[in-house]
Design an enzyme around this catalytic site. Structure first.
Site, mmCIF file in Angstrom:
data_model
loop_
_atom_site.group_PDB
_atom_site.id
_atom_site.type_symbol
_atom_site.label_atom_id
_atom_site.label_comp_id
_atom_site.label_asym_id
_atom_site.label_seq_id
_atom_site.Cartn_x
_atom_site.Cartn_y
_atom_site.Cartn_z
ATOM 1 C CG ASN A 10 -17.987 7.925 33.178
ATOM 2 O OD1 ASN A 10 -17.439 7.426 34.164
ATOM 3 N ND2 ASN A 10 -18.576 9.113 33.206
ATOM 4 C CE LYS A 12 -22.337 8.657 34.240
ATOM 5 N NZ LYS A 12 -23.289 9.731 34.109
ATOM 6 C CG HIS A 96 -18.196 13.575 33.552
ATOM 7 N ND1 HIS A 96 -19.397 13.833 34.174
ATOM 8 C CD2 HIS A 96 -18.437 12.627 32.618
ATOM 9 C CE1 HIS A 96 -20.334 13.059 33.632
ATOM 10 N NE2 HIS A 96 -19.781 12.318 32.689
ATOM 11 C CD GLU A 98 -22.233 12.440 36.189
ATOM 12 O OE1 GLU A 98 -21.375 11.603 36.561
ATOM 13 O OE2 GLU A 98 -23.137 12.156 35.390
ATOM 14 C CD GLU A 168 -20.047 13.206 28.422
ATOM 15 O OE1 GLU A 168 -20.390 12.060 28.145
ATOM 16 O OE2 GLU A 168 -19.706 13.558 29.562
ATOM 17 N N GLY A 174 -27.422 10.955 31.315
ATOM 18 C CA GLY A 174 -28.190 10.146 32.259
ATOM 19 C C GLY A 174 -29.685 10.420 32.236
ATOM 20 C CB SER A 209 -29.047 9.604 26.710
ATOM 21 O OG SER A 209 -29.320 10.135 27.997
HETATM 22 C C1 PEP Z 1 -21.449 10.142 30.916
HETATM 23 O O1 PEP Z 1 -21.417 9.789 32.078
HETATM 24 O O2 PEP Z 1 -20.476 10.710 30.442
HETATM 25 C C2 PEP Z 1 -22.641 9.882 30.120
HETATM 26 C C3 PEP Z 1 -22.675 10.312 28.904
HETATM 27 O O3 PEP Z 1 -23.672 9.198 30.735
HETATM 28 P P1 PEP Z 1 -24.967 8.580 30.017
HETATM 29 O O4 PEP Z 1 -24.493 7.833 28.795
HETATM 30 O O5 PEP Z 1 -25.583 7.690 31.035
HETATM 31 O O6 PEP Z 1 -25.851 9.723 29.627
#
Ligand code: PEP
Length: 248
Positions: A10, A12, A96, A98, A168, A174, A209
């Site tokens: 992803n 983003k 997601h 976000e 997640e 992040g 992460s």
């Molecule tokens: C994500 O954006 O779905 C995500 C898991 O980000 P990160 O791996 O940076 O934590």
């Protein structure tokens, strides 16, 4: 039941047109797993055409980060499922954290997006996750159940189990603070337990992460079939290393 591992990047809202072409070129040129691991990248919508052009003939698939719940019409700024299909997307992220947190997407809107995506032949990757406050209040399982049930109510259980679900935890996205393999496994087993008779075939991802350093321990877990990768997917070498770990 052998589930094919799936690693989804992803991107983003990062990169430029030229850096996206360079990144996907590096991924496509270095990804060749003999067909075991499936690898997908989700660039920003405006770069889909450029990225799709680079991916022609490669083993890497294309996804989008969001989709409108509407088919067409006066929805300024939205992109429909059929538009994504036209750009050769096979997957789309829905729900997601976000999108939920920054854009106020509710679970019922997420469910509508899920249905719109599946209706046009896209495979939704339904993202679910609890906040740190919810985990501390011991509400994590309740929150995940609510987020899943909202989709089941609108789309049905079979539709959900034909999709991909990504757990997640919001506190791990992040932040560099990855869930422990045991925490991730516990939640993904819980999710699989709610998916009905097709549950064994449904691919479940962990996201938050994930890096080349922690992927191996995560992928050892019985119910983790791959990863949704944010930050580490912006570096081809890291992303390829994660795909390679899923392969082995
Ligand atoms: C994500 O954006 O779905 C995500 C898991 O980000 P990160 O791996 O940076 O934590």
């Amino acid at each position: 039941m052998i589930r094919r591992p799936l690693i989804v990047g992803n991107w983003k809202m990062n990169g430029s047109r030229s850096s996206s072409i360079e990144l996907v070129g590096d991924v496509a040129n270095n990804f060749s797993t003999g067909g075991h691991v499936e690898c997908v990248v989700c660039p920003p919508d405006v770069f889909l055409a450029d990225v799709a052009a680079v991916l022609v003939g490669s083993d890497v698939g294309l996804g989008a980060q969001n989709v409108s719940q509407y088919e067409k019409g006066a929805y300024t700024g939205d992109v429909s499922a059929s538009m994504l299909v036209e750009f050769t997307c096979a997957y789309v992220l829905v729900g997601h954290s976000e999108r939920r947190a920054c854009f106020g997407e509710t679970s019922s809107q997420v469910a509508e997006k899920f249905v719109a995506a599946q209706g046009k032949g896209l495979t939704p990757i339904l993202c679910v996750g609890e906040t740190l406050a919810e985990r501390k209040a011991e509400r994590a399982f309740e929150v995940i159940a609510e987020q899943l049930d909202a989709v089941v109510e609108v789309a049905g259980l079979n539709a959900l189990s034909s999709a991909v679900v990504a757990y997640e935890p919001v506190w791990a996205i992040g932040t560099g603070e990855v869930a422990s393999p045991a925490q991730a496994q516990e939640m993904l087993a819980f999710i699989r337990g709610r998916l009905g008779e097709k549950a064994d075939a449904t691919r479940l991802l962990y996201g938050g992460s994930v890096s080349a350093e922690n992927a191996a321990q995560l992928f050892e877990q019985q119910d983790i079939d791959g990863a949704l990768v944010g930050g580490a997917s912006l570096q081809a070498e890291q992303f390829m290393a994660i795909c390679q770990i899923a392969e082995t």
